[in-house]
Design an enzyme around this catalytic site. Structure first.
Site, short mmCIF file in Angstrom:
data_model
loop_
_atom_site.label_atom_id
_atom_site.label_comp_id
_atom_site.label_asym_id
_atom_site.label_seq_id
_atom_site.Cartn_x
_atom_site.Cartn_y
_atom_site.Cartn_z
N SER A 144 5.63 7.84 10.20
CA SER A 144 5.30 6.64 9.42
C SER A 144 4.64 7.07 8.13
CB SER A 144 4.33 5.76 10.19
OG SER A 144 3.81 4.74 9.34
N TYR A 157 -3.56 5.15 14.92
CA TYR A 157 -2.09 5.19 14.94
C TYR A 157 -1.60 6.13 13.83
CZ TYR A 157 2.54 3.46 13.47
OH TYR A 157 3.84 3.35 13.06
#
Ligand code: NAP
Length: 252
Positions: A144, A157
Site C-alpha cells: 500500500s 496497518y
C-alpha cells in the site's frame, strides 16, 4: 479492452480475490489466458466470484482460504496442483485493518492479527507453494502507499505494509533466479476495505486532491500493474515495487 494473452498456459493463485483489487487481478490474469484460483474466507463469496469470472469465459476454480489458517492455505495449494498440476503466479493480496487506533494504543491481540494476516500469511503461503513454483514463476505482493508514510488513521496497518516492501526485496533474493518477486503499492481505491475513508466526502476530496491525476484509483488500475509484474514483460524485474497511486506522494 484487454487484448494481450500473456498468461496462456499459466496457473495463477490469487488470495483475497472474491471482490475488490484481488478480484480485478484474478479477472485480468484470467482474461489474459491464465487458469485462475480465487479464494477468500466465505464460501458464498467464493461461489459468487467464480460465477462472475466463468461468465466472462475465464477458466477458474474457487477455494475457501482464510490466509491465516494453515490448513486452508495448504488446501488452496493442494487443490490448485490437483486441478492444474503446477503454479506459475502467486498474488498475495489479503490484508486486515482492524483498528484505527494509534500504534501505542493498539491492543496486543490486534498487533498480532495485523502481523499474521498482513505479513506472516504471505510468507507461509509461499512456503507451501514453493515446491510447486515453476521456473520463470512470479510472485506479486500487494502492499500500500500507506507503507511509505503510514497515515495516523492507518498507522500500524501502514507499518505492516512497509514490512512487505522489505519482504519483497528479501524474497526476491531468496527465490532468484527461478521466481521473481515484486510488489504493487496501491493508492486509495474505493473498495469495501477503504470505504471508511472513501465514503466520507471530505476525506475523499482530500485523497483525490493528493493525487496528480485528479481521481482515486480503480481495482483495474491495480490489476494492470500486477499483471505486468506477473508477466514475462517484467522478465528482468524483481525485488521492485510499483506505486499505483495517481502521483500521490510516496517516495522519490
Ligand atoms: P476489499 O475490496 O474489501 O476485498 C477484500 C477481499 O479479501 C474480499 O474478497 C474478502 O472476502 C477477502 N478477505 C478479507 N480478509 C481475508 C482473509 N483473512 N483471508 C482471505 N481473504 C480475505 O479489499 P481491497 O481494497 O481490494 O484490498 C485488497 C488489498 O489491497 C489489501 O491488501 C489492501 O491492504 C490493499 N490496498 C487497498 C487499498 C484501497 O484503497 N482499497 C489501498 C492500498 C492497498 P471474504 O470476506 O469472503 O474473506
Amino acid at each position: 479492452m484487454v487484448k494481450a494473452k500473456r498468461f496462456e498456459g499459466k496457473v495463477a493463485v490469487v488470495t483475497a480475490s472474491t471482490q475488490g483489487i484481488g478480484f480485478a487481478i484474478a479477472e485480468r490474469l484470467g482474461i489474459e489466458g491464465a487458469s485462475v484460483v480465487i479464494s477468500s474466507r466465505k464460501q458464498q463469496n467464493v461461489d459468487a466470484a467464480v460465477d462472475k469470472l466463468r461468465a466472462k469465459g475465464i477458466q477458474v476454480m474457487g477455494v475457501v482460504c482464510h490466509v491465516s489458517n494453515s490448513q486452508q492455505r495448504k488446501h488452496l495449494i493442494d487443490q490448485t496442483v490437483q486441478k492444474y498440476g503446477k503454479i506459475d503466479v502467486v498474488v498475495s493480496n489479503a490484508a486486515a485493518n482492524p483498528s484505527v487506533d494509534t500504534i501505542l494504543q493498539t491492543k496486543d491481540s490486534v498487533l498480532d492479527k495485523l502481523w499474521e494476516i498482513n505479513v506472516k500469511a504471505t510468507i507461509l503461503l509461499l512456503k507451501d507453494a514453493l515446491p510447486q513454483l515453476q521456473k520463470g514463476s512470479s510472485v506479486v505482493i500487494v502492499s500500500s502507499i500507506a507503507g511509505y508514510n503510514p497515515p495516523p488513521s492507518l498507522a500500524m496497518y501502514g507499518v505492516t505494509k512497509t514490512a512487505l516492501l522489505g519482504l519483497t526485496k528479501a524474497l526476491a533474493a531468496e527465490m532468484a533466479p527461478d521466481t521473481r518477486v515484486n510488489c504493487v503499492a496501491p493508492g486509495f481505491v474505493p473498495t469495501n476495505f477503504a470505504s471508511f475513508l472513501t465514503t466520507n466526502d471530505e476525506i475523499r476530496k482530500e485523497l483525490v486532491a493528493n493525487t496528480l491525476l485528479g481521481r482515486l484509483g480503480t481495482a483495474e488500475d491495480m490489476a494492470a500493474a500486477a499483471a505486468f509484474l506477473a508477466s514475462d514483460d517484467a522478465a528482468y524485474v524483481t525485488g521492485e515495487t510499483i506505486v499505483v497511486a495517481g502521483g500521490t506522494r510516496s517516495r522519490l
